[in-house]
Scaffold this active site. Structure first.
Site, mmCIF file in Angstrom:
data_model
loop_
_atom_site.group_PDB
_atom_site.id
_atom_site.type_symbol
_atom_site.label_atom_id
_atom_site.label_comp_id
_atom_site.label_asym_id
_atom_site.label_seq_id
_atom_site.Cartn_x
_atom_site.Cartn_y
_atom_site.Cartn_z
ATOM 1 N N HIS A 51 0.833 -1.209 0.000
ATOM 2 C CA HIS A 51 0.000 0.000 0.000
ATOM 3 C C HIS A 51 0.863 1.252 0.000
ATOM 4 O O HIS A 51 0.366 2.363 -0.105
ATOM 5 C CB HIS A 51 -0.922 0.012 1.229
ATOM 6 C CG HIS A 51 -0.179 -0.082 2.530
ATOM 7 N ND1 HIS A 51 0.197 -1.295 3.098
ATOM 8 C CD2 HIS A 51 0.295 0.875 3.345
ATOM 9 C CE1 HIS A 51 0.858 -1.052 4.225
ATOM 10 N NE2 HIS A 51 0.943 0.243 4.396
ATOM 11 N N HIS A 81 7.748 6.635 5.455
ATOM 12 C CA HIS A 81 6.895 6.357 4.299
ATOM 13 C C HIS A 81 5.980 7.549 4.083
ATOM 14 O O HIS A 81 5.958 8.485 4.888
ATOM 15 C CB HIS A 81 6.067 5.079 4.546
ATOM 16 C CG HIS A 81 5.161 5.204 5.718
ATOM 17 N ND1 HIS A 81 5.546 4.855 7.005
ATOM 18 C CD2 HIS A 81 3.898 5.689 5.828
ATOM 19 C CE1 HIS A 81 4.553 5.113 7.839
ATOM 20 N NE2 HIS A 81 3.554 5.633 7.151
ATOM 21 N N HIS A 83 1.978 9.029 2.559
ATOM 22 C CA HIS A 83 0.587 8.785 2.183
ATOM 23 C C HIS A 83 0.217 9.839 1.155
ATOM 24 O O HIS A 83 0.680 10.992 1.252
ATOM 25 C CB HIS A 83 -0.338 8.885 3.402
ATOM 26 C CG HIS A 83 -0.032 7.860 4.455
ATOM 27 N ND1 HIS A 83 -0.668 6.643 4.534
ATOM 28 C CD2 HIS A 83 0.904 7.863 5.449
ATOM 29 C CE1 HIS A 83 -0.173 5.963 5.563
ATOM 30 N NE2 HIS A 83 0.791 6.661 6.122
ATOM 31 N N GLU A 93 -3.030 12.487 5.595
ATOM 32 C CA GLU A 93 -3.898 11.776 6.555
ATOM 33 C C GLU A 93 -4.426 12.795 7.563
ATOM 34 O O GLU A 93 -5.635 12.938 7.741
ATOM 35 C CB GLU A 93 -3.115 10.665 7.228
ATOM 36 C CG GLU A 93 -2.653 9.615 6.195
ATOM 37 C CD GLU A 93 -2.625 8.220 6.746
ATOM 38 O OE1 GLU A 93 -1.810 7.950 7.642
ATOM 39 O OE2 GLU A 93 -3.428 7.400 6.292
ATOM 40 N N HIS A 106 5.510 10.192 7.065
ATOM 41 C CA HIS A 106 5.526 9.662 8.427
ATOM 42 C C HIS A 106 6.897 9.087 8.728
ATOM 43 O O HIS A 106 7.354 8.180 8.026
ATOM 44 C CB HIS A 106 4.465 8.558 8.585
ATOM 45 C CG HIS A 106 3.076 9.103 8.610
ATOM 46 N ND1 HIS A 106 1.954 8.321 8.374
ATOM 47 C CD2 HIS A 106 2.611 10.353 8.809
ATOM 48 C CE1 HIS A 106 0.868 9.064 8.459
ATOM 49 N NE2 HIS A 106 1.237 10.309 8.722
ATOM 50 N N THR A 169 -2.220 4.319 11.399
ATOM 51 C CA THR A 169 -3.312 4.675 10.474
ATOM 52 C C THR A 169 -3.550 3.566 9.447
ATOM 53 O O THR A 169 -4.343 3.736 8.526
ATOM 54 C CB THR A 169 -3.000 5.976 9.712
ATOM 55 O OG1 THR A 169 -1.829 5.748 8.895
ATOM 56 C CG2 THR A 169 -2.761 7.134 10.667
HETATM 57 N N1 LIG Z 1 0.875 5.158 8.971
HETATM 58 S S1 LIG Z 1 1.562 4.980 10.440
HETATM 59 O O1 LIG Z 1 2.705 5.874 10.542
HETATM 60 O O2 LIG Z 1 0.555 5.164 11.459
HETATM 61 C C1 LIG Z 1 2.173 3.353 10.628
HETATM 62 C C2 LIG Z 1 3.484 3.149 11.045
HETATM 63 C C3 LIG Z 1 3.938 1.842 11.188
HETATM 64 F F1 LIG Z 1 5.216 1.641 11.586
HETATM 65 C C4 LIG Z 1 3.139 0.750 10.932
HETATM 66 C C5 LIG Z 1 1.829 0.991 10.529
HETATM 67 F F2 LIG Z 1 1.018 -0.060 10.265
HETATM 68 C C6 LIG Z 1 1.335 2.273 10.359
HETATM 69 ZN ZN LIG Z 2 1.810 6.420 7.794
#
Ligand SMILES: NS(=O)(=O)c1cc(F)cc(F)c1
Ligand SMILES: [Zn+2]
Length: 227
Positions: A51, A81, A83, A93, A106, A169
């Protein structure tokens, strides 16, 4: 107490992302500046996780860490990563006073002071700390182009931020994240952003968007590091 991954009687849900209503954010003079120390040599690989793509770091030692700010432990850099959305109109987000941004970075850290691994840390309410950086359309961003070698340029000076207690998230949505959302967005060009939508998932379908809908803030308070 283990974390809730969905709303249960014992605890009010603390899901992410949320709409940050800046006028309701409360200035907390006890919030210290963030301490960010990244060693670009700890970057390991870029991996398509279906994803999105994660840039992973060697988190076998505290060479790249986040501490201070709202945190009471030091947190080890694990991965970062992005979004994004199907168009430049949305994709972030978190949302600021109802305004969406085209993407969000993130930077994920886990509490290496209290827990022995990332996986273990996700089971605890103070297990992770994720720095969220909103991306706005503007000049091509050389740092993004070479973000791996320049991660330390993403950190930096006195950055003001909002902070609140939330969750992952993406599944399993564990309520283990102290969110630290920088108040200053960084730029990305529309062309750079288009590259993200060219990524494919395991079924070779383009990943056109990967941002979760807003979640209820419930009784939570968002704190601000500045007035
Ligand atoms: N998108 S997020 O930053 O909340 C996140 C971080 C992570 F290490 C693992 C997850 F499944 C989601
Ligand atoms: Zn994230």
């Amino acid at each position: 107490m283990g974390v809730c991954t969905s709303s249960t009687a014992q605890c009010l849900p603390r899901q992410s992302p949320i709409d940050i209503q800046t006028r309701r954010a409360k200035y907390d003079s006890s919030l210290k500046p963030l301490f960010i120390q990244y060693d670009p040599n700890t970057s390991k690989r870029i991996i398509n996780v279906g994803h999105c793509f994660n840039v992973e770091f060697d988190d076998s030692s505290d060479r790249s860490v986040l501490s201070e700010g709202p945190l009471t432990s030091h947190y080890r850099l694990r991965q970062f990563h992005f979004h994004w959305g199907t168009s430049d109109r949305d994709g972030s987000e978190h949302v600021i006073d109802g305004q969406t941004y085209p993407a969000e970075l993130h930077i994920v850290h886990w509490n290496s002071q209290r827990y022995s691994s990332f996986e273990e840390a996700t089971k605890h309410s103070d297990g992770l700390a994720v720095i969220g950086v909103l991306l706005k359309i503007g000049e091509p961003n050389p740092v993004l182009q070479n973000i791996i070698d320049n991660l330390d340029k993403v950190k930096t000076k006195e950055r003001t931020y909002w902070t609140y207690l939330g969750s992952l998230t993406t599944s399993p949505y564990s309520e283990c994240v102290t969110w630290v959302l920088l108040q200053e967005a960084i730029t990305i060009s529309s062309e750079q952003l288009q590259h993200f939508r060219g990524l494919q998932n395991e079924d070779e379908e383009f990943i056109l968007e990967n941002h979760r809908p807003l979640q209820p803030i419930e009784k939570r308070l968002v704190k601000s590091s500045c007035k």
